[in-house]
Scaffold this motif. Structure first.
Motif, PDB file in Angstrom:
ATOM      1  N   GLU A   7      45.345  45.478  48.551  1.00  0.00           N
ATOM      2  CA  GLU A   7      43.927  45.166  48.739  1.00  0.00           C
ATOM      3  C   GLU A   7      43.400  44.313  47.592  1.00  0.00           C
ATOM      4  O   GLU A   7      42.616  43.379  47.793  1.00  0.00           O
ATOM      5  CB  GLU A   7      43.121  46.459  48.851  1.00  0.00           C
ATOM      6  N   VAL A  48      44.652  40.721  48.132  1.00  0.00           N
ATOM      7  CA  VAL A  48      43.898  40.039  49.181  1.00  0.00           C
ATOM      8  C   VAL A  48      42.491  39.704  48.680  1.00  0.00           C
ATOM      9  O   VAL A  48      41.940  38.638  49.000  1.00  0.00           O
ATOM     10  CB  VAL A  48      43.834  40.919  50.453  1.00  0.00           C
ATOM     11  N   GLY A  49      41.913  40.606  47.870  1.00  0.00           N
ATOM     12  CA  GLY A  49      40.577  40.362  47.335  1.00  0.00           C
ATOM     13  C   GLY A  49      40.518  39.137  46.451  1.00  0.00           C
ATOM     14  O   GLY A  49      39.483  38.463  46.384  1.00  0.00           O
ATOM     15  N   ALA A 106      41.827  36.379  46.993  1.00  0.00           N
ATOM     16  CA  ALA A 106      41.693  35.197  47.848  1.00  0.00           C
ATOM     17  C   ALA A 106      40.285  35.077  48.429  1.00  0.00           C
ATOM     18  O   ALA A 106      39.986  34.113  49.138  1.00  0.00           O
ATOM     19  CB  ALA A 106      42.719  35.244  48.971  1.00  0.00           C
ATOM     20  N   GLY A 107      39.436  36.069  48.151  1.00  0.00           N
ATOM     21  CA  GLY A 107      38.068  36.012  48.667  1.00  0.00           C
ATOM     22  C   GLY A 107      37.975  36.316  50.144  1.00  0.00           C
ATOM     23  O   GLY A 107      36.968  36.010  50.781  1.00  0.00           O
ATOM     24  N   ALA A 108      39.037  36.909  50.695  1.00  0.00           N
ATOM     25  CA  ALA A 108      39.039  37.205  52.136  1.00  0.00           C
ATOM     26  C   ALA A 108      38.222  38.455  52.435  1.00  0.00           C
ATOM     27  O   ALA A 108      37.986  39.291  51.537  1.00  0.00           O
ATOM     28  CB  ALA A 108      40.474  37.388  52.631  1.00  0.00           C
ATOM     29  N   ASN A 109      37.774  38.572  53.666  1.00  0.00           N
ATOM     30  CA  ASN A 109      37.107  39.784  54.117  1.00  0.00           C
ATOM     31  C   ASN A 109      38.144  40.908  54.183  1.00  0.00           C
ATOM     32  O   ASN A 109      39.033  40.879  55.020  1.00  0.00           O
ATOM     33  CB  ASN A 109      36.481  39.547  55.508  1.00  0.00           C
ATOM     34  N   LEU A 110      38.017  41.870  53.281  1.00  0.00           N
ATOM     35  CA  LEU A 110      39.056  42.888  53.124  1.00  0.00           C
ATOM     36  C   LEU A 110      39.240  43.729  54.397  1.00  0.00           C
ATOM     37  O   LEU A 110      40.367  43.984  54.820  1.00  0.00           O
ATOM     38  CB  LEU A 110      38.709  43.791  51.942  1.00  0.00           C
ATOM     39  N   GLN A 113      38.573  42.904  57.453  1.00  0.00           N
ATOM     40  CA  GLN A 113      39.175  42.096  58.504  1.00  0.00           C
ATOM     41  C   GLN A 113      40.662  41.849  58.205  1.00  0.00           C
ATOM     42  O   GLN A 113      41.499  41.930  59.097  1.00  0.00           O
ATOM     43  CB  GLN A 113      38.444  40.771  58.618  1.00  0.00           C
ATOM     44  N   ALA A 114      40.982  41.589  56.942  1.00  0.00           N
ATOM     45  CA  ALA A 114      42.380  41.355  56.551  1.00  0.00           C
ATOM     46  C   ALA A 114      43.214  42.587  56.776  1.00  0.00           C
ATOM     47  O   ALA A 114      44.364  42.492  57.219  1.00  0.00           O
ATOM     48  CB  ALA A 114      42.438  40.925  55.090  1.00  0.00           C
TER      49      ALA A 114
END
Length: 395
Positions: free
Chosen positions: A382, A385-386, A388-392, A394-395
């Protein structure tokens, strides 16, 4: 031969695998040498693997009976023994810890099933890394890496296989513990050295592929020094494996039959080194010679990429000609340039996992440790992934 294998498979009701067998050059001569791990890699289901192995064994028995030498005055001509050859071999001894205690709790039939499960698990993991099970000896298993087929990284393969066997037996032990309350673990000793391999012919019969030399004895002694669930390797094996694994501090022990103390290493696990080339060679590299043209081509493509022209370069060739070496030189030349390097590396030990390079890259990027549980790994993933600025969610 292709027609023969086609008819044989069709007679078994396995005709859908004909093209796979033909594409992999498997004919009636190769068929008896296939094991379950080979068939699994070819994509056969469990039931079809069992069916084919049983039919293959029956076929081998028929062929052996048909090829028996003729008797002359009651005597049978024996086939000539395989000539002995001198070669480097990595030898593994596996021992089952806790089986004596379990034998007092289990019915003889249950104990037989347990022994079979242990042998199957060991053979499966050894076969996965290209090893050869030479002999089952009660609770012990003797394994060769480098015979009958040699690989450039047999020492590495042996250590990976040893760790895999320990894990497999641990899983088997958990099932035994749940059912009977016993404990089951494996311990492994590995040594590498020059041996003589060949058939030994004596009055009591012939031992096929017998190995003579001090290496098997050393592997056996090291196995005796291993703790439950541990892999112990000789100094020569550790040297050949490079930095592919991490170890406890080395020890020196006096062993029966060896005049001098022997250095041994207790394996902790894979080192997580990003490149197999770096693991085997470290930073002690001689200068690159005779690749000026190839290196110039790579640098030119890099120049174009910096100018906005996307580039892809494929470096291909026979094993050992220096593909990894030239990529290392390119990396050194680009140290002064701003760039992001992503390395994805396939593995001959994970041919059944198409996404292995991606999985391994993500595990390394997230900083997974050997002892991390599922919750710890999820937290690290997590966090990655964070970044990368992604919606956690949703990812």
């Amino acid at each position: 031969m292709a027609r023969d294998i086609r008819k044989w498979l069709e007679d078994l009701g396995l005709g859908k695998y004909v093209e796979i067998f033909v594409a992999n050059d498997i004919d009636m001569d190769v068929l008896p040498n296939l094991d379950e791990s080979d068939l699994e890699r070819l994509g056969l289901s469990l039931g079809h693997r069992r069916k084919l192995l049983r039919a293959s064994a029956e076929l081998a028995a028929v062929l052996a009976a048909d090829s028996k030498p003729a008797r002359d005055n009651g005597k049978v001509d024996k086939p000539p023994p395989v000539a002995a050859e001198r070669r480097q071999l990595t030898v593994m001894f596996v021992d089952l810890v806790g089986s004596t205690e379990l034998s007092l709790k289990l019915d003889p039939e249950e104990l037989r099933d347990l022994s079979r499960a242990y042998q199957d698990a060991t053979a499966r993991e050894v076969g996965r890394y290209g090893g050869h099970v030479a002999k089952f000896m009660g609770d012990g298993v003797l394994v060769y890496f480098g015979y009958p087929q040699a690989h450039e990284d047999d020492a590495v393969r042996a250590i990976y296989a040893g760790l895999a066997v320990v894990r497999a037996v641990k899983r088997l032990g958990k099932r035994i513990l749940a059912a009977h309350g016993g404990r089951l673990r494996a311990r492994v000793g590995i040594a590498t050295g020059v041996v003589v391999v060949g058939d030994l012919v004596g009055a009591e019969g012939t031992e096929v592929g017998a190995v003579t030399g001090e290496t098997p004895n050393l592997a056996f002694r090291l196995q005796g020094l291993a703790r439950s669930g541990e892999v112990v390797v000789a100094d020569r094996t550790r040297s050949l494996a490079g930095e592919a694994f991490t170890y406890e501090a080395p020890e020196e022990r006096s062993l029966k039959g060896f005049p001098e103390p022997v250095k041994l290493w207790r394996v902790l696990g894979p080192s997580g080194v990003e490149s197999r080339f770096e693991a085997l060679h470290g930073r002690w590299l001689t200068p690159l010679v005779g690749r000026e043209q190839e290196l110039a081509l790579l640098l030119e493509r890099w120049r174009r990429a910096k100018e906005g022209e996307g580039q892809v370069v494929l470096v291909s060739g026979e094993a050992g000609i220096g593909k990894s070496r030239i990529t290392e030189v390119l990396r050194e030349r680009l140290m002064a340039d701003d760039h992001i390097r992503l390395r994805f590396q396939c593995s001959p030990y994970h041919t059944n996992s198409a996404l292995y390079p991606i999985i391994e890259h993500l595990e390394r990027a997230a900083g997974f440790e050997r002892d991390d549980g599922p919750d710890a790994r999820l937290t690290k993933l997590e966090a990655l992934v964070g970044l990368a600025g992604a919606n956690l969610a949703q990812a």
